[in-house]
Design an enzyme around this catalytic site. Structure first.
Site, PDB file in Angstrom:
ATOM      1  N   THR A  47      -2.979   3.519   9.887  1.00 44.46           N
ATOM      2  CA  THR A  47      -2.767   4.470   8.791  1.00 44.46           C
ATOM      3  C   THR A  47      -3.060   3.826   7.443  1.00 44.46           C
ATOM      4  OG1 THR A  47      -1.110   5.674  10.069  1.00 44.46           O
ATOM      5  CG2 THR A  47      -1.093   6.016   7.683  1.00 44.46           C
ATOM      6  N   CYS A  48      -2.693   2.574   7.296  1.00 49.51           N
ATOM      7  CA  CYS A  48      -2.910   1.867   6.036  1.00 49.51           C
ATOM      8  C   CYS A  48      -4.401   1.752   5.716  1.00 49.51           C
ATOM      9  CB  CYS A  48      -2.279   0.478   6.095  1.00 49.51           C
ATOM     10  SG  CYS A  48      -0.531   0.493   6.542  1.00 49.51           S
TER      11      CYS A  48
END
Length: 157
Positions: A47-48
């Protein structure tokens, strides 16, 4: 946990730039500036890398138009990992700040123990810091990515 209207704790960071390793303090990074700082659990994580950091890279100019002087991405990773991640994400305009031992994250009260994921990490959040004082804080619920995205932060500035 740090709250709005509180001053950031004094800390010295590691920041690897094109010119080598630097050790800016909280005052160096936040004094007399309007800064958006967002934290991720780990560099190069799904996600980052796919959404959180890219949103700030893509919206950098929109933040500048809203009067933001600096955008900082912070993670409990070392400066070499943060620099490599920033390079891989074309994040030249974002300060990729290392909190290698998690001391700053602990001082903020925004960390978590993840066990097998990688030990102690930061919770996912974003904050608006004006002259070293937190004026807005957007803390994500566990495993969520909603309130700390670049788009959500922009909408709240």
């Amino acid at each position: 946990m740090i709250e709005t209207n509180q001053t950031l704790p004094n800390h010295t960071f590691n920041l690897l730039t094109e010119n080598g390793m630097t050790t800016p303090s909280t005052a160096d990074l936040f004094a007399n500036q309007k800064v958006v700082m967002f934290a991720v659990p780990g560099a190069f994580t799904p996600t980052c890398s796919a959404r959180h950091l890219p949103g700030f890279v893509e919206n950098f100019n929109a933040f500048k138009e809203k009067g933001i002087d600096r955008i900082i991405c912070i993670s409990v990773n070392d400066a070499f990992v943060m620099k490599a991640w920033g390079d891989a994400q074309s994040a030249a305009n974002i300060d990729m700040l290392a909190d290698g031992d998690g001391a700053f994250t602990k001082a903020l009260g925004l960390g978590k123990e993840t066990g097998v994921f990688g030990g102690y990490r930061s919770q996912r959040y974003a904050m608006l810091v004006e002259n070293q004082t937190v004026t807005q804080l957007w803390l994500e619920e566990p495993k969520a990515f909603e309130v700390s995205s670049a788009e959500a932060v922009l909408a709240n500035l």
